[in-house]
Design an enzyme around this catalytic site. Structure first.
Site, PDB file in Angstrom:
ATOM      1  CG  ASP A  30      -0.384  -0.180   2.765  1.00 16.46           C
ATOM      2  OD1 ASP A  30       0.794  -0.565   2.570  1.00 16.46           O
ATOM      3  OD2 ASP A  30      -1.204  -0.011   3.592  1.00 16.46           O
ATOM      4  CB  SER A  61     -17.258   0.169  24.217  1.00 18.28           C
ATOM      5  OG  SER A  61     -16.940  -1.505  24.033  1.00 18.28           O
ATOM      6  N   GLY A 115      -7.313  -5.641  18.178  1.00 12.40           N
ATOM      7  CA  GLY A 115      -5.833  -5.574  18.406  1.00 12.40           C
ATOM      8  C   GLY A 115      -5.402  -7.020  17.787  1.00 12.40           C
ATOM      9  CB  ALA A 116      -6.734 -10.112  16.323  1.00 13.68           C
ATOM     10  N   GLY A 117      -5.373  -7.470  14.178  1.00 15.05           N
ATOM     11  CA  GLY A 117      -4.993  -7.059  12.985  1.00 15.05           C
ATOM     12  C   GLY A 117      -6.216  -7.417  11.789  1.00 15.05           C
ATOM     13  CB  SER A 119      -9.068  -3.510  10.428  1.00  9.52           C
ATOM     14  OG  SER A 119      -8.501  -2.402  10.182  1.00  9.52           O
ATOM     15  CB  SER A 121      -8.633   0.773  14.839  1.00  9.20           C
ATOM     16  OG  SER A 121      -8.002   0.394  13.952  1.00  9.20           O
ATOM     17  CG  ASP A 165      -6.670  -1.330   7.918  1.00 10.14           C
ATOM     18  OD1 ASP A 165      -6.525  -2.152   6.806  1.00 10.14           O
ATOM     19  OD2 ASP A 165      -6.235  -1.009   8.996  1.00 10.14           O
ATOM     20  CE1 TYR A 217       2.996  -0.285   7.901  1.00 17.55           C
ATOM     21  CE2 TYR A 217       3.800   1.786   8.737  1.00 17.55           C
ATOM     22  CZ  TYR A 217       3.089   0.985   7.669  1.00 17.55           C
ATOM     23  OH  TYR A 217       2.210   1.506   6.880  1.00 17.55           O
TER      24      TYR A 217
HETATM   25  P1  ADP Z   1      -6.974  -3.827  15.428  1.00 17.26           P
HETATM   26  O1  ADP Z   1      -7.241  -2.796  14.376  1.00 17.26           O
HETATM   27  O2  ADP Z   1      -6.111  -4.644  14.364  1.00 17.26           O
HETATM   28  O3  ADP Z   1      -8.132  -4.405  15.998  1.00 17.26           O
HETATM   29  P2  ADP Z   1      -5.687  -1.402  16.777  1.00 17.26           P
HETATM   30  O4  ADP Z   1      -4.808  -1.373  17.914  1.00 17.26           O
HETATM   31  O5  ADP Z   1      -5.546  -0.770  15.570  1.00 17.26           O
HETATM   32  O6  ADP Z   1      -6.062  -3.007  16.365  1.00 17.26           O
HETATM   33  O7  ADP Z   1      -7.298  -1.035  17.350  1.00 17.26           O
HETATM   34  C1  ADP Z   1      -7.688  -1.671  18.605  1.00 17.26           C
HETATM   35  C2  ADP Z   1      -8.171  -0.503  19.489  1.00 17.26           C
HETATM   36  O8  ADP Z   1      -9.603   0.039  19.061  1.00 17.26           O
HETATM   37  C3  ADP Z   1      -8.584  -0.953  20.808  1.00 17.26           C
HETATM   38  O9  ADP Z   1      -7.443  -0.932  21.607  1.00 17.26           O
HETATM   39  C4  ADP Z   1      -9.548  -0.118  21.387  1.00 17.26           C
HETATM   40  O10 ADP Z   1      -9.211   1.134  21.626  1.00 17.26           O
HETATM   41  C5  ADP Z   1     -10.364   0.160  19.970  1.00 17.26           C
HETATM   42  N1  ADP Z   1     -11.552  -0.610  19.979  1.00 17.26           N
HETATM   43  C6  ADP Z   1     -11.884  -1.716  19.112  1.00 17.26           C
HETATM   44  N2  ADP Z   1     -12.970  -2.324  19.285  1.00 17.26           N
HETATM   45  C7  ADP Z   1     -13.432  -1.604  20.533  1.00 17.26           C
HETATM   46  C8  ADP Z   1     -14.463  -1.681  21.211  1.00 17.26           C
HETATM   47  N3  ADP Z   1     -15.515  -2.889  20.708  1.00 17.26           N
HETATM   48  N4  ADP Z   1     -14.997  -1.034  22.188  1.00 17.26           N
HETATM   49  C9  ADP Z   1     -13.886  -0.398  22.666  1.00 17.26           C
HETATM   50  N5  ADP Z   1     -12.862   0.009  21.745  1.00 17.26           N
HETATM   51  C10 ADP Z   1     -12.701  -0.864  20.808  1.00 17.26           C
HETATM   52 MG    MG Z   2      -6.034  -1.164  13.732  1.00 16.58          MG
END
Ligand code: ADP
Ligand code: MG
Length: 376
Positions: A30, A61, A115-117, A119, A121, A165, A217
């Site tokens: 990308d 949440s 946080g498992a990749g 997405s 976020s 993403d 990265y």
């Molecule tokens: P990924 O995008 O791979 O899952 P990231 O580290 O980019 O990992 O994003 C994870 C973050 O997104 C979490 O630490 C949290 O802050 C936020 N997040 C994701 N899902 C939720 C949820 N259901 N409730 C609250 N926060 C969330």
């Molecule tokens: Mg992310």
């Protein structure tokens, strides 16, 4: 677990959703103006919402205890922290961009691992965006919501992420992969429905502990930029597959040659995968996944033992192809398997992980699903 009514003492006006994603192929291309091919997952984040007229956004949440509140008028980067940074960032960028959103109660629910990749976020940003816009009846093109979500993650959350993403979460359609040409900024829906062919795309979270991902990265990105400069091109996308050997001969450092070889061959593999999908030859996509993994392991050097063991075990158990997906150093693998073999494949990986002393992996079936939408 509480409900929207219990948390906010009112009834919702509607609910919106945005999915997580996996990239099928095109890893680390990308930021080289390359090609990516994500699908949206059935796993998603939903935001149930009601409008409020006091300019306050309140977010809750299911993963977190307290309700977090912020005033739209006083939002600026840094003013909200922790997980609420994501909904606050989306509200901030919508206002900065002139969209007349208002206050809201937002109840976040998710069946997407964080946080498992996968997405979570981007799914959280996009689901918040469509909810805040939807509450006010404001219609915005999905790709524009994706661009705003990227800006929120870059400028408010402070994470230097690309646009894949958010585009996957907003623009994917069921039964398709999203071919996204970063240089052209164009997207095409590619038919990809493994289940119709008796196949399953398994996603396996290898649960690897965090290993300095950000620094690695940045280092990969810098290598690619340096190599492009040495080769006199704006980005490695400019090196055609047929020119690869000539380009490699111009690079004095072995490590640069291997990074360039990954990017150029990976872009070619995306084109090959798309051609096979158009031809309905999904089983033949498998070997491209496996070649991609070898390239990420040997040339780009971003795998870890958990990823390699998961891929090797899936292949030994009969998978048609398997590869790590995402940024690397942990996260998930994808494996394309005959549906009748899916359970056997995952059991073999569980056993291999136990034998190696790794954490227990988890799996989900990645049916190519639709991008963000209104639920009700
Ligand atoms: P990924 O995008 O791979 O899952 P990231 O580290 O980019 O990992 O994003 C994870 C973050 O997104 C979490 O630490 C949290 O802050 C936020 N997040 C994701 N899902 C939720 C949820 N259901 N409730 C609250 N926060 C969330
Ligand atoms: Mg992310």
């Amino acid at each position: 677990m509480s409900t929207f009514e219990e948390v906010f003492g009112t009834t919702p006006d509607g609910a919106w959703r945005a999915p997580g994603r996996v990239n099928l192929i095109g890893e680390h291309t990308d930021y080289n103006d390359g090609l990516v091919l994500p699908i949206a997952l059935p796993n998603q984040i939903s935001v149930t919402a009601s409008a409020r007229e006091d300019g306050i956004v309140a977010v809750s949440s299911n993963g977190q205890d307290a309700v977090v509140e912020f005033a739209l008028d006083s939002l600026r980067p840094g003013s909200v922290t922790d997980w609420a940074t994501y909904p606050a960032g989306m509200a901030w960028i919508l206002r900065e961009s002139g969209y007349p959103i208002g206050g809201a109660n937002l109840f976040v629910d998710s069946d997407l691992p964080t946080g498992a990749g996968l997405s979570s976020s981007a799914a959280l940003l996009c689901a918040t965006g469509v909810a805040l816009l939807g509450l006010r009846g404001i219609e915005v093109d999905p790709a524009e919501v994706a661009r705003l979500a990227q800006k929120a993650e870059n400028q408010y959350v402070g994470a230097p992420v690309g646009l894949m993403d958010q585009m996957a979460s907003m623009c994917c359609t069921a039964g398709h992969a999203l071919y996204f040409d970063i240089r052209a900024m164009s997207t095409t829906q590619i038919p990809f429905d493994p289940e119709a062919d008796g196949l399953t795309l398994l996603v396996i979270d290898v649960k690897a502990p965090h290993r300095h991902v950000d620094g690695e990265y940045a280092a990969r990105r810098k290598s690619c930029e340096n190599a492009a400069e040495l080769l006199g091109v704006p980005a490695l996308r400019s090196i055609a597959f047929e020119e690869l050997d000539a380009a490699l001969a111009k690079l004095p450092e072995d490590v640069d040659r291997r990074r360039v070889r990954h990017v150029v061959t990976e872009i070619r593999r995306v084109e090959d995968a798309v051609a096979l999908m158009h031809a309905g030859r999904l089983r033949d996509v498998g070997p491209l996944f496996t070649a991609s993994h070898a390239s990420l392991r040997d040339d780009f050097e971003i795998t870890v033992p958990e990823l390699d063991v998961a891929v090797d075990t899936a292949l030994s158990a009969g998978a048609l192809g398997a590869r790590m997906t995402g940024g690397g150093f942990g996260g998930c693998i994808i494996a394309l398997v005959e549906t009748s073999e899916a359970d056997k494949t995952f059991t073999a990986i569980e056993k291999a992980f136990a034998d190696n002393g790794f954490r227990a992996p988890t799996s989900l079936a990645a049916t190519p699903s639709a991008g963000a939408s209104k639920l009700h």
